[in-house]
Design a protein around this motif. Structure first.
Motif, PDB file in Angstrom:
ATOM      1  N   GLY B  32       0.816  -1.204   0.000  1.00 35.35           N
ATOM      2  CA  GLY B  32       0.000   0.000   0.000  1.00 35.35           C
ATOM      3  C   GLY B  32       0.849   1.252   0.000  1.00 35.35           C
ATOM      4  O   GLY B  32       0.542   2.236  -0.666  1.00 35.35           O
ATOM      5  N   PHE B  33       1.950   1.198   0.715  1.00 38.90           N
ATOM      6  CA  PHE B  33       2.862   2.341   0.767  1.00 38.90           C
ATOM      7  C   PHE B  33       3.438   2.641  -0.609  1.00 38.90           C
ATOM      8  O   PHE B  33       3.708   3.784  -0.948  1.00 38.90           O
ATOM      9  N   LEU B  34       3.604   1.590  -1.420  1.00 35.20           N
ATOM     10  CA  LEU B  34       4.119   1.797  -2.777  1.00 35.20           C
ATOM     11  C   LEU B  34       3.030   2.266  -3.725  1.00 35.20           C
ATOM     12  O   LEU B  34       3.284   3.077  -4.613  1.00 35.20           O
ATOM     13  N   ARG B  35       1.785   1.775  -3.541  1.00 38.74           N
ATOM     14  CA  ARG B  35       0.778   1.981  -4.579  1.00 38.74           C
ATOM     15  C   ARG B  35      -0.093   3.205  -4.382  1.00 38.74           C
ATOM     16  O   ARG B  35      -0.605   3.745  -5.362  1.00 38.74           O
ATOM     17  N   LEU B  36      -0.327   3.633  -3.136  1.00 38.74           N
ATOM     18  CA  LEU B  36      -1.268   4.737  -2.930  1.00 38.74           C
ATOM     19  C   LEU B  36      -0.691   6.035  -3.502  1.00 38.74           C
ATOM     20  O   LEU B  36       0.514   6.265  -3.446  1.00 38.74           O
ATOM     21  N   PRO B  37      -1.553   6.885  -4.063  1.00 42.85           N
ATOM     22  CA  PRO B  37      -1.056   8.004  -4.861  1.00 42.85           C
ATOM     23  C   PRO B  37      -0.505   9.204  -4.078  1.00 42.85           C
ATOM     24  O   PRO B  37       0.498   9.772  -4.493  1.00 42.85           O
ATOM     25  N   THR B  38      -1.138   9.649  -2.988  1.00 41.08           N
ATOM     26  CA  THR B  38      -0.651  10.862  -2.322  1.00 41.08           C
ATOM     27  C   THR B  38       0.007  10.527  -0.983  1.00 41.08           C
ATOM     28  O   THR B  38      -0.215   9.457  -0.434  1.00 41.08           O
ATOM     29  N   PHE B  39       0.784  11.484  -0.474  1.00 42.78           N
ATOM     30  CA  PHE B  39       1.512  11.234   0.775  1.00 42.78           C
ATOM     31  C   PHE B  39       0.575  10.971   1.931  1.00 42.78           C
ATOM     32  O   PHE B  39       0.810  10.089   2.754  1.00 42.78           O
ATOM     33  N   TYR B  40      -0.523  11.736   2.010  1.00 45.37           N
ATOM     34  CA  TYR B  40      -1.415  11.593   3.162  1.00 45.37           C
ATOM     35  C   TYR B  40      -2.154  10.263   3.132  1.00 45.37           C
ATOM     36  O   TYR B  40      -2.590   9.777   4.173  1.00 45.37           O
ATOM     37  N   GLU B  41      -2.318   9.660   1.950  1.00 42.91           N
ATOM     38  CA  GLU B  41      -2.866   8.313   1.907  1.00 42.91           C
ATOM     39  C   GLU B  41      -1.790   7.295   2.263  1.00 42.91           C
ATOM     40  O   GLU B  41      -2.052   6.306   2.940  1.00 42.91           O
ATOM     41  N   ARG B  42      -0.578   7.570   1.786  1.00 45.96           N
ATOM     42  CA  ARG B  42       0.506   6.607   2.031  1.00 45.96           C
ATOM     43  C   ARG B  42       0.832   6.472   3.507  1.00 45.96           C
ATOM     44  O   ARG B  42       1.272   5.425   3.948  1.00 45.96           O
ATOM     45  N   ILE B  43       0.605   7.545   4.294  1.00 41.07           N
ATOM     46  CA  ILE B  43       0.973   7.494   5.712  1.00 41.07           C
ATOM     47  C   ILE B  43       0.128   6.460   6.457  1.00 41.07           C
ATOM     48  O   ILE B  43       0.523   5.969   7.508  1.00 41.07           O
ATOM     49  N   HIS B  44      -1.026   6.069   5.900  1.00 47.77           N
ATOM     50  CA  HIS B  44      -1.850   5.067   6.582  1.00 47.77           C
ATOM     51  C   HIS B  44      -1.289   3.658   6.433  1.00 47.77           C
ATOM     52  O   HIS B  44      -1.499   2.813   7.289  1.00 47.77           O
ATOM     53  N   ALA B  45      -0.629   3.393   5.309  1.00 41.89           N
ATOM     54  CA  ALA B  45      -0.292   2.003   4.992  1.00 41.89           C
ATOM     55  C   ALA B  45       0.733   1.364   5.951  1.00 41.89           C
ATOM     56  O   ALA B  45       0.496   0.257   6.420  1.00 41.89           O
ATOM     57  N   PRO B  46       1.856   2.025   6.287  1.00 41.76           N
ATOM     58  CA  PRO B  46       2.805   1.340   7.166  1.00 41.76           C
ATOM     59  C   PRO B  46       2.257   1.077   8.570  1.00 41.76           C
ATOM     60  O   PRO B  46       2.755   0.196   9.262  1.00 41.76           O
ATOM     61  N   THR B  47       1.202   1.819   8.968  1.00 37.29           N
ATOM     62  CA  THR B  47       0.603   1.574  10.290  1.00 37.29           C
ATOM     63  C   THR B  47       0.075   0.151  10.395  1.00 37.29           C
ATOM     64  O   THR B  47      -0.007  -0.410  11.485  1.00 37.29           O
ATOM     65  N   LEU B  48      -0.303  -0.417   9.255  1.00 37.10           N
ATOM     66  CA  LEU B  48      -0.745  -1.805   9.219  1.00 37.10           C
ATOM     67  C   LEU B  48       0.342  -2.713   9.788  1.00 37.10           C
ATOM     68  O   LEU B  48       0.076  -3.597  10.603  1.00 37.10           O
ATOM     69  N   GLY B  49       1.573  -2.491   9.324  1.00 40.75           N
ATOM     70  CA  GLY B  49       2.674  -3.332   9.798  1.00 40.75           C
ATOM     71  C   GLY B  49       3.056  -3.037  11.233  1.00 40.75           C
ATOM     72  O   GLY B  49       3.458  -3.932  11.965  1.00 40.75           O
ATOM     73  N   THR B  50       2.890  -1.762  11.668  1.00 36.90           N
ATOM     74  CA  THR B  50       3.346  -1.450  13.015  1.00 36.90           C
ATOM     75  C   THR B  50       2.288  -1.722  14.068  1.00 36.90           C
ATOM     76  O   THR B  50       2.604  -1.672  15.242  1.00 36.90           O
ATOM     77  N   SER B  51       1.034  -1.974  13.695  1.00 37.18           N
ATOM     78  CA  SER B  51       0.050  -2.289  14.736  1.00 37.18           C
ATOM     79  C   SER B  51      -0.086  -3.804  14.905  1.00 37.18           C
ATOM     80  O   SER B  51       0.566  -4.394  15.761  1.00 37.18           O
ATOM     81  N   TRP B  52      -0.892  -4.452  14.066  1.00 37.87           N
ATOM     82  CA  TRP B  52      -1.072  -5.895  14.258  1.00 37.87           C
ATOM     83  C   TRP B  52      -0.022  -6.708  13.535  1.00 37.87           C
ATOM     84  O   TRP B  52       0.105  -7.911  13.787  1.00 37.87           O
ATOM     85  N   GLY B  53       0.751  -6.057  12.620  1.00 40.69           N
ATOM     86  CA  GLY B  53       1.874  -6.773  12.014  1.00 40.69           C
ATOM     87  C   GLY B  53       2.895  -7.138  13.069  1.00 40.69           C
ATOM     88  O   GLY B  53       3.288  -8.309  13.226  1.00 40.69           O
ATOM     89  N   VAL B  54       3.324  -6.117  13.833  1.00 43.91           N
ATOM     90  CA  VAL B  54       4.237  -6.365  14.950  1.00 43.91           C
ATOM     91  C   VAL B  54       3.561  -7.260  15.980  1.00 43.91           C
ATOM     92  O   VAL B  54       4.163  -8.208  16.492  1.00 43.91           O
ATOM     93  N   GLY B  55       2.271  -6.967  16.260  1.00 44.99           N
ATOM     94  CA  GLY B  55       1.555  -7.742  17.267  1.00 44.99           C
ATOM     95  C   GLY B  55       1.534  -9.228  16.940  1.00 44.99           C
ATOM     96  O   GLY B  55       1.814 -10.061  17.805  1.00 44.99           O
ATOM     97  N   GLY B  56       1.228  -9.564  15.682  1.00 45.65           N
ATOM     98  CA  GLY B  56       1.154 -10.971  15.299  1.00 45.65           C
ATOM     99  C   GLY B  56       2.475 -11.689  15.476  1.00 45.65           C
ATOM    100  O   GLY B  56       2.537 -12.781  16.060  1.00 45.65           O
ATOM    101  N   VAL B  57       3.555 -11.074  14.986  1.00 46.56           N
ATOM    102  CA  VAL B  57       4.873 -11.718  15.094  1.00 46.56           C
ATOM    103  C   VAL B  57       5.282 -11.860  16.556  1.00 46.56           C
ATOM    104  O   VAL B  57       5.830 -12.895  16.974  1.00 46.56           O
ATOM    105  N   MET B  58       4.974 -10.834  17.372  1.00 45.55           N
ATOM    106  CA  MET B  58       5.357 -10.912  18.792  1.00 45.55           C
ATOM    107  C   MET B  58       4.565 -11.990  19.518  1.00 45.55           C
ATOM    108  O   MET B  58       5.113 -12.715  20.351  1.00 45.55           O
ATOM    109  N   VAL B  59       3.257 -12.119  19.201  1.00 38.73           N
ATOM    110  CA  VAL B  59       2.463 -13.173  19.838  1.00 38.73           C
ATOM    111  C   VAL B  59       3.002 -14.547  19.439  1.00 38.73           C
ATOM    112  O   VAL B  59       3.128 -15.454  20.281  1.00 38.73           O
ATOM    113  N   ALA B  60       3.371 -14.702  18.148  1.00 38.94           N
ATOM    114  CA  ALA B  60       3.940 -15.977  17.695  1.00 38.94           C
ATOM    115  C   ALA B  60       5.216 -16.295  18.466  1.00 38.94           C
ATOM    116  O   ALA B  60       5.412 -17.419  18.948  1.00 38.94           O
TER     117      ALA B  60
END
Lengths: 93, 122, 158
Positions: B32-60
């Motif tokens: 999403g960080f690569l594909r979304l067109p504007t900066f303000y949209e792109r800022i949402h995408a990495p949050t995916l990895g830092t919220s439950w992305g990190v959470g999932g790996v840490m729980v594992a």
């Protein structure tokens, strides 16, 4: 059986995280603006940290956790300093 | 993989599921960080990895090391807490910096400020 | 002796999580926590005043649930981008609380939710500028920020 499951999951997760790191570095080199590059750097180090934790699961060693903790802390400070620089043109005022 | 052989099946499946969900979220965030067109949209995408992305790996990781060592190993939760509390702070600062730069350059599609000078307001 | 008791407890807990629980580490961790709290006291930070602190676990559960839900929504937006356009928008919301801790927690919650990002807070008229990735219903977002989070935060931090 359980070894195969864990090994496969670790291998697939490492591939996905490596792909995520590659994509983040494409953004980091491609830009277009400085703020995109900084967020790309942030994504890159978070994914590297996850990769280290995944390595830890694969090898069964706890030592990777400490490396991940250090990356997380230093990466945060680096990103904050870069963001501050972007805003004011200086880090410490 | 010597430690994983004596893992019970339910723990292996739980570790695999959480690990794959976390890594997949991190990958989707990067895409999403690569594909979304504007900066303000792109800022949402990495949050995916830092919220439950990190959470999932840490729980594992927590499940894996707790089961293999036979006692609760909760120290991964520190990374989880640390990342979820600090990443919003960096994104907030970056968003303010980007907003400031866009206003100075008068980029289209950026909301205006009431006051002309937003540099010295804190 | 203990200027920040909650901070000290959390520092001891963190020390024990990192090193494993033994009596020796409990003593060292307590000493580190006490000295760290003295160092913190010399910075003279503003102290939070907790009202209904027992609502904090409820807030935590709500945030974890909302973040998981928003993760699924944003992942869907990213994966099908191209077939259906999403609707990004800026949103200005008038807040009621002036408490610094409520505002800080609200900023962290909204930014760590993938669908929304906190861009700027204006202390003059107490408004906040948000960016929402997929704005389907503006009233729903306003209701979420104001009624779901802000009310709870105003009860927790007085």
């Amino acid at each position: 059986m359980s070894a195969i499951i864990v090994f496969t999951a670790v291998a697939v997760a490492q591939l996905m995280l490596a792909a995520a790191m590659a994509i983040a570095s494409v953004r980091m080199f491609g830009g277009p603006r400085a703020q995109d590059r900084i967020i790309a750097l942030d994504t890159l180090y978070i994914n590297a940290m996850l990769m280290l934790v995944t390595f830890g699961i694969g090898t069964g060693r706890v030592i990777y956790f400490e490396a991940a903790l250090v990356i997380g802390m230093l990466g945060f400070v680096a990103t904050v300093a870069l963001a501050k620089f972007l805003m004011r043109g200086e880090v410490i005022e | 993989m010597s430690e994983a052989t004596d893992l019970p099946l339910w723990a292996a499946i739980a570790v695999a599921v959480f690990l794959l969900v976390g890594a997949a979220l991190a990958l989707i965030g990067a895409i999403g960080f690569l594909r979304l067109p504007t900066f303000y949209e792109r800022i949402h995408a990495p949050t995916l990895g830092t919220s439950w992305g990190v959470g999932g790996v840490m729980v594992a990781s927590m499940i894996f090391f707790s089961v293999t060592s036979g006692r609760p190993m909760m120290h991964e939760i520190l990374i989880g807490i640390f990342v979820t509390v600090t990443t919003p702070a960096t994104f907030l600062l970056l968003a303010r910096a980007a907003l400031h730069r866009d206003r100075v350059e008068k980029t289209k599609g950026v909301p205006e400020k009431h006051r002309a000078d937003i540099v010295n307001n804190d | 002796m203990f200027p920040f008791p909650i901070l000290a407890v959390f520092l001891v807990l963190m020390w024990l999580l990192l090193n494993g629980f033994t009596l020796g580490h409990l003593i060292i961790g307590t000493m580190v926590a006490v000295f760290a709290c003295w160092a913190m006291a010399s910075l003279r930070p503003e102290k939070p005043r907790l009202g209904k602190w027992y609502l904090l676990p409820k807030l935590l559960g709500m945030v974890l649930y909302d973040v998981a839900k928003s993760n699924a929504q944003v992942a869907a937006v990213i994966l099908r981008s191209g077939s259906r356009r999403h609707n990004p928008a800026f949103l200005t919301i008038q807040l009621q609380t002036h408490n610094h801790f409520s505002l800080a927690v609200l900023a962290i919650v909204l930014t760590s939710t993938p669908g929304s990002a906190w861009l700027e807070y204006d202390s003059n008229d107490n408004t906040v500028l948000l960016h929402v990735l997929d704005l389907d219903d503006e009233a729903k977002w306003r209701d979420m920020v104001k009624n779901r989070y802000e009310k709870l935060l105003m009860e927790i931090f007085v």
